[in-house]
Design a protein around this motif. Structure first.
Motif, PDB file in Angstrom:
ATOM      1  N   HIS A 233      28.792  41.403  34.041  1.00  0.00           N
ATOM      2  CA  HIS A 233      28.371  42.749  33.658  1.00  0.00           C
ATOM      3  C   HIS A 233      29.566  43.584  33.204  1.00  0.00           C
ATOM      4  N   GLU A 234      29.285  44.531  32.327  1.00  0.00           N
ATOM      5  CA  GLU A 234      30.287  45.519  31.970  1.00  0.00           C
ATOM      6  C   GLU A 234      30.336  46.550  33.099  1.00  0.00           C
ATOM      7  N   VAL A 235      31.517  46.787  33.632  1.00  0.00           N
ATOM      8  CA  VAL A 235      31.632  47.629  34.820  1.00  0.00           C
ATOM      9  C   VAL A 235      32.725  48.669  34.639  1.00  0.00           C
ATOM     10  N   ALA A 236      32.392  49.890  35.015  1.00  0.00           N
ATOM     11  CA  ALA A 236      33.389  50.955  35.108  1.00  0.00           C
ATOM     12  C   ALA A 236      33.431  51.438  36.547  1.00  0.00           C
ATOM     13  N   LEU A 237      34.626  51.533  37.093  1.00  0.00           N
ATOM     14  CA  LEU A 237      34.815  52.038  38.450  1.00  0.00           C
ATOM     15  C   LEU A 237      35.351  53.460  38.336  1.00  0.00           C
ATOM     16  N   LEU A 238      34.532  54.422  38.741  1.00  0.00           N
ATOM     17  CA  LEU A 238      34.914  55.826  38.678  1.00  0.00           C
ATOM     18  C   LEU A 238      35.261  56.296  40.079  1.00  0.00           C
ATOM     19  N   CYS A 239      36.468  56.769  40.221  1.00  0.00           N
ATOM     20  CA  CYS A 239      36.962  57.200  41.540  1.00  0.00           C
ATOM     21  C   CYS A 239      37.095  58.721  41.556  1.00  0.00           C
ATOM     22  N   PRO A 240      36.509  59.401  42.549  1.00  0.00           N
ATOM     23  CA  PRO A 240      36.593  60.865  42.593  1.00  0.00           C
ATOM     24  C   PRO A 240      37.971  61.393  42.956  1.00  0.00           C
ATOM     25  N   GLU A 241      38.850  60.537  43.440  1.00  0.00           N
ATOM     26  CA  GLU A 241      40.189  60.955  43.831  1.00  0.00           C
ATOM     27  C   GLU A 241      41.238  60.143  43.079  1.00  0.00           C
ATOM     28  N   GLU A 242      42.496  60.460  43.326  1.00  0.00           N
ATOM     29  CA  GLU A 242      43.567  59.798  42.584  1.00  0.00           C
ATOM     30  C   GLU A 242      43.782  58.365  43.059  1.00  0.00           C
ATOM     31  N   ARG A 243      43.595  58.114  44.358  1.00  0.00           N
ATOM     32  CA  ARG A 243      43.836  56.786  44.906  1.00  0.00           C
ATOM     33  C   ARG A 243      42.525  56.015  45.060  1.00  0.00           C
ATOM     34  N   LEU A 244      42.540  54.780  44.617  1.00  0.00           N
ATOM     35  CA  LEU A 244      41.368  53.919  44.760  1.00  0.00           C
ATOM     36  C   LEU A 244      41.190  53.472  46.205  1.00  0.00           C
ATOM     37  N   LEU A 245      42.302  53.159  46.848  1.00  0.00           N
ATOM     38  CA  LEU A 245      42.285  52.599  48.198  1.00  0.00           C
ATOM     39  C   LEU A 245      43.283  53.371  49.051  1.00  0.00           C
ATOM     40  N   PRO A 246      42.944  54.581  49.451  1.00  0.00           N
ATOM     41  CA  PRO A 246      43.920  55.449  50.120  1.00  0.00           C
ATOM     42  C   PRO A 246      44.430  54.935  51.451  1.00  0.00           C
ATOM     43  N   GLU A 247      43.696  54.031  52.098  1.00  0.00           N
ATOM     44  CA  GLU A 247      44.138  53.534  53.395  1.00  0.00           C
ATOM     45  C   GLU A 247      45.114  52.364  53.261  1.00  0.00           C
ATOM     46  N   LEU A 248      45.203  51.776  52.087  1.00  0.00           N
ATOM     47  CA  LEU A 248      46.071  50.615  51.898  1.00  0.00           C
ATOM     48  C   LEU A 248      47.486  51.030  51.534  1.00  0.00           C
ATOM     49  N   ASP A 249      48.431  50.176  51.878  1.00  0.00           N
ATOM     50  CA  ASP A 249      49.787  50.342  51.399  1.00  0.00           C
ATOM     51  C   ASP A 249      49.754  50.283  49.868  1.00  0.00           C
ATOM     52  N   PRO A 250      50.497  51.156  49.183  1.00  0.00           N
ATOM     53  CA  PRO A 250      50.477  51.156  47.716  1.00  0.00           C
ATOM     54  C   PRO A 250      50.786  49.808  47.079  1.00  0.00           C
ATOM     55  N   VAL A 251      51.565  48.971  47.749  1.00  0.00           N
ATOM     56  CA  VAL A 251      51.874  47.671  47.165  1.00  0.00           C
ATOM     57  C   VAL A 251      50.607  46.834  47.007  1.00  0.00           C
ATOM     58  N   LEU A 252      49.667  46.980  47.942  1.00  0.00           N
ATOM     59  CA  LEU A 252      48.384  46.277  47.827  1.00  0.00           C
ATOM     60  C   LEU A 252      47.460  46.976  46.840  1.00  0.00           C
ATOM     61  N   GLU A 253      47.400  48.290  46.919  1.00  0.00           N
ATOM     62  CA  GLU A 253      46.523  49.037  46.013  1.00  0.00           C
ATOM     63  C   GLU A 253      46.891  48.786  44.555  1.00  0.00           C
ATOM     64  N   ASP A 254      48.177  48.836  44.252  1.00  0.00           N
ATOM     65  CA  ASP A 254      48.618  48.619  42.874  1.00  0.00           C
ATOM     66  C   ASP A 254      48.277  47.206  42.401  1.00  0.00           C
ATOM     67  N   ALA A 255      48.458  46.229  43.283  1.00  0.00           N
ATOM     68  CA  ALA A 255      48.162  44.844  42.906  1.00  0.00           C
ATOM     69  C   ALA A 255      46.677  44.648  42.643  1.00  0.00           C
ATOM     70  N   LEU A 256      45.826  45.247  43.469  1.00  0.00           N
ATOM     71  CA  LEU A 256      44.383  45.108  43.273  1.00  0.00           C
ATOM     72  C   LEU A 256      43.916  45.848  42.028  1.00  0.00           C
ATOM     73  N   ALA A 257      44.472  47.018  41.762  1.00  0.00           N
ATOM     74  CA  ALA A 257      44.099  47.756  40.556  1.00  0.00           C
ATOM     75  C   ALA A 257      44.477  46.958  39.311  1.00  0.00           C
ATOM     76  N   ALA A 258      45.644  46.316  39.347  1.00  0.00           N
ATOM     77  CA  ALA A 258      46.070  45.488  38.216  1.00  0.00           C
ATOM     78  C   ALA A 258      45.139  44.295  38.034  1.00  0.00           C
ATOM     79  N   ARG A 259      44.694  43.699  39.153  1.00  0.00           N
ATOM     80  CA  ARG A 259      43.785  42.550  39.060  1.00  0.00           C
ATOM     81  C   ARG A 259      42.440  42.976  38.473  1.00  0.00           C
ATOM     82  N   LEU A 260      41.908  44.102  38.907  1.00  0.00           N
ATOM     83  CA  LEU A 260      40.642  44.571  38.360  1.00  0.00           C
ATOM     84  C   LEU A 260      40.756  44.837  36.859  1.00  0.00           C
ATOM     85  N   ALA A 261      41.875  45.410  36.449  1.00  0.00           N
ATOM     86  CA  ALA A 261      42.085  45.666  35.020  1.00  0.00           C
ATOM     87  C   ALA A 261      42.094  44.355  34.240  1.00  0.00           C
ATOM     88  N   ARG A 262      42.740  43.322  34.793  1.00  0.00           N
ATOM     89  CA  ARG A 262      42.759  42.012  34.124  1.00  0.00           C
ATOM     90  C   ARG A 262      41.367  41.403  34.067  1.00  0.00           C
TER      91      ARG A 262
END
Length: 446
Positions: free
Chosen positions: A192-221
């Motif tokens: 499916h074509e998917v758009a993830l809309l986040c109401p805040e700046e951080r997608l995963l605010p509870e995660l360490d940024p090193v994990l959040e950044d890696a997951l955001a990059a994977r979703l983009a790929r």
């Protein structure tokens, strides 16, 4: 009849507490208005994870030639959503039956119905009054969709998503946190074509940024469109309107922050931001009434809810060990999975705590290479003076399982020297812990 404990809600906090109460000799009753297992078992934890496994297999079958497997046309592969959902719900149903059998085995009375708290020692269910020495509220939480400026028929909760016999070509997932990310990736991988809309700046605010950044990059790929700091304005002509954005979508899956489900009560229970207030012993503002799980707002994880339920039963039995939420792992069932425990790097920096960061890549692990799962790493944050482990972050195919080793280590107040001295079987993915700990025992970069 007077119970030692009446539990309201049969989710991970409630059924675990009731089961433990029965095991340690307390007379317990569990009141659940739907099915034992709660949101987690019915649609929140087990079914989505089963669907993710179906998506994982679907994705790997498309790469079959890479593994030396032929004899079929990968372009003919199709993901059967109804069949995958049926399998997922079947797994959940079987687990539910097993939980009910275990509860009955240990003498817990299962009562289906809607409970009302009449007093600290009195609960009513469908006109029947039950006396109790203690009450545990474990009624959980829910997603609220009514406030969204969208036509209700276009808005699905994660639970309603599982009830669809077919899905539109394009969908929007609105929210943040692990559930939103998991749903977005699942829907994208299954075509499916998917758009993830986040109401805040951080997608995963509870995660360490090193994990959040890696997951955001994977979703983009993977092809998931990510938009941050956006609010939904409406829906028209087959498009979601969010500020200046116009995004084609047949439906919007809402996975925003959850709200507590509070039981009917004739006694005043103190709340904060809609969640029940509890003290260090998880007792509410009314003596004899406790709360555990999502309804407290203290943790939104099934295993944390279960631990809180066990904690309350232990308190009733006279145990006074503190509740240590910092030692509960946080997991995201993405592809690859993400998991962490203990402090994150920003938390340590904000506290002025010195640390050493040691990272070992999955791409250098033999078993990960053999399995074709080389994306990710294990990262250990440790005290540079004592070697005590302060936090661990993992991005790996089985990160949710691997984090248990870190949990035990931190529970035992272990050090990177303890870990480095522990033999790990070869070849196993768990060897990444050994390698990361060896790196931590010598100079490492942050």
């Amino acid at each position: 009849m007077t119970y030692d404990l009446i539990v309201l809600g049969g989710g991970p906090a409630g059924y675990v507490a009731a089961l433990r109460a029965g095991q340690v000799g307390l007379k317990a009753a569990l009141i659940e208005r739907e099915r034992v297992g709660g949101m987690c078992l019915a649609w929140g934890c087990i079914p989505p994870k089963a669907l993710i496994e179906s998506a994982r297999l679907f994705q790997r079958m498309g790469q079959a030639s890479h593994w030396g497997i032929g004899g079929f046309d990968p372009s003919m592969l199709r993901f059967n959503w109804p069949a995958a959902v049926q399998r997922a719900l079947g797994i959940a149903a079987g687990l539910g039956r097993d939980i009910e059998a275990r509860l009955r085995k240990h003498g817990v009375d299962l009562i289906q119905g809607e409970a009302t708290i009449l007093a600290a020692d009195l609960v009513q269910v469908d006109g029947r009054s039950l006396s109790t020495r203690a009450t545990l509220i474990a009624t959980g939480s829910r997603v609220e969709v009514g406030h969204q400026p969208l036509p209700r028929e276009r808005v699905w909760t994660p639970r309603e998503l599982l009830g669809q016999s077919a899905l539109p070509e394009a969908l929007v997932v609105y929210g943040q946190g692990g559930n939103a990310l998991e749903l977005a990736q699942l829907l994208r991988i299954t075509g499916h074509e998917v758009a993830l809309l986040c109401p805040e700046e951080r997608l995963l605010p509870e995660l360490d940024p090193v994990l959040e950044d890696a997951l955001a990059a994977r979703l983009a790929r993977d092809g998931v469109r990510i938009e941050r700091e956006v609010l939904l304005d409406g829906y028209e002509d087959g498009q979601v309107r969010a500020g200046a954005l116009r995004i084609p979508a047949g439906a919007i899956v809402v996975a925003t922050r959850r709200r507590a489900v509070l039981p009917a009560s004739h006694v005043a229970l103190a709340t904060r931001e809609g969640f029940l207030c509890t003290d260090a012993g998880l007792q509410t503002s009314v003596p004899g009434i406790y709360a555990a799980g999502d309804v407290t707002g203290r943790a939104s994880l099934a295993h944390a809810a279960s631990a809180q339920g066990l904690f309350v039963v232990n308190r009733l039995k006279g145990h006074r060990a503190p509740l240590e939420l910092d030692h509960y792992p946080l997991t995201v069932y993405s592809l690859p999975e993400a998991a962490q425990i203990g402090a994150t790097e920003p938390q340590l920096r904000s506290r002025g705590v010195p640390f050493k960061a040691s990272l070992f890549s999955m791409s250098a692990n033999g078993k990960a290479l053999a399995e074709g799962q080389t994306e990710g790493f294990v990262r250990i944050l440790s005290d540079p003076a004592t070697g005590h482990v302060l936090g661990v972050q993992i991005l790996a195919d089985q990160a949710a399982d691997l984090i248990a080793e870190a949990a035990v280590l931190m529970r035992m107040e272990g050090t990177v020297f303890d870990l480095a001295g522990t033999a790990h079987a070869h070849p196993t993915v768990s060897e990444v812990f050994l390698e990361a700990s060896l790196a931590a025992t010598r100079p490492a970069t942050r």
